[in-house]
Design a protein around this motif. Structure first.
Motif, PDB file in Angstrom:
ATOM      1  N   THR A  28       0.833  -1.201   0.000  1.00  0.00           N
ATOM      2  CA  THR A  28       0.000   0.000   0.000  1.00  0.00           C
ATOM      3  C   THR A  28       0.867   1.249   0.000  1.00  0.00           C
ATOM      4  O   THR A  28       0.623   2.192  -0.764  1.00  0.00           O
ATOM      5  CB  THR A  28      -0.945   0.009   1.217  1.00  0.00           C
ATOM      6  N   LEU A  32       1.133   3.990  -3.028  1.00  0.00           N
ATOM      7  CA  LEU A  32       0.932   5.417  -2.793  1.00  0.00           C
ATOM      8  C   LEU A  32       2.107   6.218  -3.354  1.00  0.00           C
ATOM      9  O   LEU A  32       1.911   7.209  -4.075  1.00  0.00           O
ATOM     10  CB  LEU A  32       0.764   5.697  -1.297  1.00  0.00           C
ATOM     11  N   GLN A  35       2.071   6.321  -7.178  1.00  0.00           N
ATOM     12  CA  GLN A  35       1.099   7.266  -7.716  1.00  0.00           C
ATOM     13  C   GLN A  35       1.576   8.716  -7.576  1.00  0.00           C
ATOM     14  O   GLN A  35       1.382   9.527  -8.475  1.00  0.00           O
ATOM     15  CB  GLN A  35      -0.254   7.081  -7.035  1.00  0.00           C
ATOM     16  N   ASN A  84      -6.204  -0.261  -0.876  1.00  0.00           N
ATOM     17  CA  ASN A  84      -6.924   0.981  -0.609  1.00  0.00           C
ATOM     18  C   ASN A  84      -7.477   0.951   0.813  1.00  0.00           C
ATOM     19  O   ASN A  84      -8.668   0.847   1.027  1.00  0.00           O
ATOM     20  CB  ASN A  84      -8.050   1.160  -1.640  1.00  0.00           C
ATOM     21  N   LEU A  93      -7.089   5.579   1.546  1.00  0.00           N
ATOM     22  CA  LEU A  93      -5.736   6.016   1.254  1.00  0.00           C
ATOM     23  C   LEU A  93      -5.555   6.364  -0.204  1.00  0.00           C
ATOM     24  O   LEU A  93      -5.005   7.400  -0.542  1.00  0.00           O
ATOM     25  CB  LEU A  93      -4.731   4.924   1.656  1.00  0.00           C
ATOM     26  N   LEU A  94      -5.996   5.493  -1.094  1.00  0.00           N
ATOM     27  CA  LEU A  94      -5.748   5.715  -2.524  1.00  0.00           C
ATOM     28  C   LEU A  94      -6.987   6.206  -3.233  1.00  0.00           C
ATOM     29  O   LEU A  94      -8.074   5.936  -2.927  1.00  0.00           O
ATOM     30  CB  LEU A  94      -5.286   4.406  -3.181  1.00  0.00           C
TER      31      LEU A  94
END
Length: 94
Positions: A28, A32, A35, A84, A93-94
């Motif tokens: 995760t 992040l 991205q 996510n 989170l995403l």
């Protein structure tokens, strides 16, 4: 393989699935960062501050990173939705 997610979207790290939950957390964080890097790269491309070769190299690097993330998700039995996680009042989170 047991999924580490609760229906609430939180990571479930228990005695029986600690490895799975840790893998979920690490992937995760990596997703992040991927991205964020991708968005920054797009701003630089749109801003015209990169050469054609730099744009090509950046595109290849981002594609390779995405392929590696897919591979690791498969190894640990995780989906994009598993990454996510729910941050409570902050949302997902995403």
């Amino acid at each position: 393989m047991e999924q580490p997610m609760h229906p609430s979207g939180k990571i479930n790290i228990g005695r029986d699935n600690a490895e799975q939950g840790l893998a979920q957390l690490v992937l995760t964080v990596i997703e992040l960062l991927r991205q964020i890097i991708e968005r920054h790269a797009m701003r630089r491309v749109e801003g015209g501050t990169l050469t054609d070769q730099q744009i090509e190299d950046l595109g290849v690097a981002l594609m390779n990173l995405e392929e590696k993330m897919d591979e690791l998700q498969t190894i640990f039995g995780l989906s994009k939705e598993d990454l996510n996680i729910d941050l409570g009042p902050l949302g997902n989170l995403l």
